[in-house]
Structure formats: C-alpha cells, structure tokens
Design an enzyme around this catalytic site. Structure first.
Site, PDB file in Angstrom:
ATOM      1  CB  SER A   9      59.630 -59.772  79.670  1.00  0.00           C
ATOM      2  OG  SER A   9      60.599 -58.829  79.259  1.00  0.00           O
ATOM      3  CG  HIS A  34      56.254 -56.941  80.142  1.00  0.00           C
ATOM      4  ND1 HIS A  34      55.438 -56.211  80.970  1.00  0.00           N
ATOM      5  CD2 HIS A  34      57.512 -56.494  80.375  1.00  0.00           C
ATOM      6  CE1 HIS A  34      56.161 -55.373  81.682  1.00  0.00           C
ATOM      7  NE2 HIS A  34      57.435 -55.517  81.333  1.00  0.00           N
ATOM      8  CG  ASP A  36      60.558 -54.824  79.548  1.00  0.00           C
ATOM      9  OD1 ASP A  36      59.887 -54.212  80.395  1.00  0.00           O
ATOM     10  OD2 ASP A  36      60.785 -56.052  79.609  1.00  0.00           O
ATOM     11  CG  MET A  38      64.587 -50.645  79.193  1.00  0.00           C
ATOM     12  SD  MET A  38      65.731 -51.874  79.826  1.00  0.00           S
ATOM     13  CE  MET A  38      64.602 -53.023  80.602  1.00  0.00           C
ATOM     14  CG  HIS A  68      57.654 -51.776  81.960  1.00  0.00           C
ATOM     15  ND1 HIS A  68      58.479 -52.685  82.592  1.00  0.00           N
ATOM     16  CD2 HIS A  68      57.617 -50.683  82.762  1.00  0.00           C
ATOM     17  CE1 HIS A  68      58.906 -52.162  83.723  1.00  0.00           C
ATOM     18  NE2 HIS A  68      58.409 -50.947  83.844  1.00  0.00           N
ATOM     19  CG  MET A  70      61.284 -49.137  82.607  1.00  0.00           C
ATOM     20  SD  MET A  70      61.989 -50.785  82.579  1.00  0.00           S
ATOM     21  CE  MET A  70      61.257 -51.435  81.084  1.00  0.00           C
ATOM     22  CG  MET A 139      60.104 -52.443  88.629  1.00  0.00           C
ATOM     23  SD  MET A 139      59.830 -53.217  87.016  1.00  0.00           S
ATOM     24  CE  MET A 139      61.333 -54.161  86.767  1.00  0.00           C
ATOM     25  CG  ASP A 177      58.716 -56.452  84.834  1.00  0.00           C
ATOM     26  OD1 ASP A 177      59.354 -57.454  84.474  1.00  0.00           O
ATOM     27  OD2 ASP A 177      58.740 -55.364  84.223  1.00  0.00           O
TER      28      ASP A 177
HETATM   29  C1  DX5 Z   1      63.470 -55.445  83.701  1.00  0.00           C
HETATM   30  C2  DX5 Z   1      62.295 -55.573  82.742  1.00  0.00           C
HETATM   31  C3  DX5 Z   1      61.681 -56.905  82.805  1.00  0.00           C
HETATM   32  C4  DX5 Z   1      62.599 -58.033  82.411  1.00  0.00           C
HETATM   33  C5  DX5 Z   1      62.189 -59.281  83.109  1.00  0.00           C
HETATM   34  O1  DX5 Z   1      63.862 -54.151  83.836  1.00  0.00           O
HETATM   35  O2  DX5 Z   1      61.303 -54.599  83.027  1.00  0.00           O
HETATM   36  O3  DX5 Z   1      60.457 -56.964  82.090  1.00  0.00           O
HETATM   37  O4  DX5 Z   1      62.639 -58.265  81.034  1.00  0.00           O
HETATM   38  O5  DX5 Z   1      63.101 -60.278  82.810  1.00  0.00           O
HETATM   39  P1  DX5 Z   1      63.391 -61.504  83.789  1.00  0.00           P
HETATM   40  O6  DX5 Z   1      62.137 -62.295  83.905  1.00  0.00           O
HETATM   41  O7  DX5 Z   1      64.506 -62.235  83.129  1.00  0.00           O
HETATM   42  O8  DX5 Z   1      63.794 -60.903  85.134  1.00  0.00           O
HETATM   43 ZN    ZN Z   2      59.174 -54.791  82.240  1.00  0.00          ZN
END
Ligand code: DX5
Ligand code: ZN
Length: 222
Positions: A9, A34, A36, A38, A68, A70, A139, A177
């Site tokens: 990630s 991955h 992310d 947000m 991903h 969000m 998650m 995740d």
């Molecule tokens: C959290 C993200 C994850 C995060 C995972 O909201 O969707 O992808 O980066 O990070 P670790 O492995 O540090 O929990």
């Molecule tokens: Zn994620």
C-alpha cells in the site's frame, strides 16, 4: 498450490520519490500496487488522485494497480481513474446510492471490479452483487490511516466471506487491507485471504525484500 499476492500500500511510501519507492517494493516481491484514495469526507484523511496514478504509469510501473477509492460520491471519479491507468477499482457500498450501477460502471470502464467492506459493514450486500465482483476487500481496520492494529474479529468475518466465495463464486479473490504484519499474516491466510495489502510493515522496514519474503514464506507454509 494456492497463490497468494502481496499488495504494497503506497500510502506508507516515500512520496518525495514515489516511483522509485514503489518500484523497490515490487522488485522486492510485491505483486500488486495498492493505491489508496481518500477524500477527507468518507474517511478522515486526504491523499492522492488520478494525476499521481498517471505518473506511476508513466514511470513504467508495470504491476497491476488496484485503486482503492474511499471517496463519496464515487461515480464521477471511476472513468477518470480508469483512464489514468487503474487495472482494478475497489469501492465501498456506503459511497454510492446505487451499488449495482457503480459496479457496472467500473466493469464498463474496462477495470476489474472490487467491493470493499469496513469492519462493521454488513455482508448482506453480497447477496445481489457477487456476480459482478472480481475482488472482495475486507478492511482489517477502519479506513483512513496506515499503521493501525488489525481488529481480531475480522478473522471471523473473513471466514464468512470465504464460505460465500467457495460456495457461489470461487473465482472471486479475497483481499484483506489494514493491520497486516508478519505476526498475523498466517492467521489471516488461514481464515481465507488471497491478497494481502501491506503498508507500514513494508515501507517502514529497512529491507523490503526481507519482510516480503518472510511474509511469503509464512504464507506458503500454512
Ligand atoms: C487504510 C488503507 C490501507 C493502509 C494499510 O485505510 O486502506 O491500505 O494503507 O496500511 P497498514 O498496512 O499500515 O495498515
Ligand atoms: Zn487500502
């Protein structure tokens, strides 16, 4: 033998030299990137958008990139991320009023389709969506930040999803995740995961190769 995938990630990567750091995690054995996204609305953090995705593609990152999302609302961003190079787009059901329509939008944009579940999201939504899904993401933490601890109860939820997959759509991949470390990856694999999203455990380590290979050897010895 069952295949397992490690998905670094990039939320925990060094953004001042992102391409290089992502390539390093892939060369060390990472299988899927991955990515992310947000929005400080659906989740309490603000990260990266389609321009950064395109930069990684231009940097010649060839591994599949799982975006991903969000973000809420989500629909308008799907074609934009698809055009910027996403291979898979994962959304959360809470971010759209019409989940079925959003999943079709992802498929029609040419990407693999992922549906994500927060720790408290009911699995009932799977009753009428599994035929449209390539990946189910569970998650292990509440989404928003890397470096959180895995919620142990998610192992039960993972087993429940595995049963549904094996019974109805065995080709769906099950991705977990959040909160995955060397100390819990075997339990998560035994509960049924195929894809392991790992952020801080890889990028805060001095030796990416060592941590990824240690994780893989745990996976292939369960
Ligand atoms: C959290 C993200 C994850 C995060 C995972 O909201 O969707 O992808 O980066 O990070 P670790 O492995 O540090 O929990
Ligand atoms: Zn994620």
């Amino acid at each position: 033998m069952k295949k397992f995938f490690i998905a670094p990630s990039i939320l925990s990567a060094d953004f001042s030299r992102l391409g290089e750091d992502v390539q390093k995690a892939l060369s060390a054995g990472g299988d899927i990137v991955h990515f992310d996204v947000m929005d400080n609305h659906y989740v309490p953090n603000l990260t990266i958008g389609p321009m950064v995705l395109k930069s990684l593609k231009d940097y010649k990152i060839t591994a599949p990139i799982d975006v991903h999302l969000m973000v809420k609302p989500v629909d308008n961003l799907i074609p934009i991320f698809a055009k910027s190079g996403a291979d898979c787009i994962t959304i959360h059901p809470e971010t759209t009023d019409h989940v079925d329509k959003t999943l079709t939008l992802i498929k029609n944009s040419g990407c693999k389709v992922g549906l994500g579940f927060n720790p408290s999201t009911s699995l009932s939504i799977l009753d009428y969506t599994m035929d449209k899904i390539d990946i189910i993401l569970l998650m292990g933490v509440n989404p928003g930040f890397s470096g959180q601890s895995f919620i142990p109860k998610m192992l039960d939820k993972l087993r429940e999803i595995r049963i549904r997959i094996d019974k109805f759509f065995p080709n769906i991949l099950l991705e977990v995740d959040g909160g995955i470390k060397l100390s819990n990856i075997s339990d998560i694999a035994s509960a049924g995961a195929d894809i392991f999203v790992v952020g801080s455990a890889i990028f805060s380590s001095k030796n990416y190769f060592k941590i990824i290979q240690n994780m893989k050897s745990k996976l292939y010895s369960i």
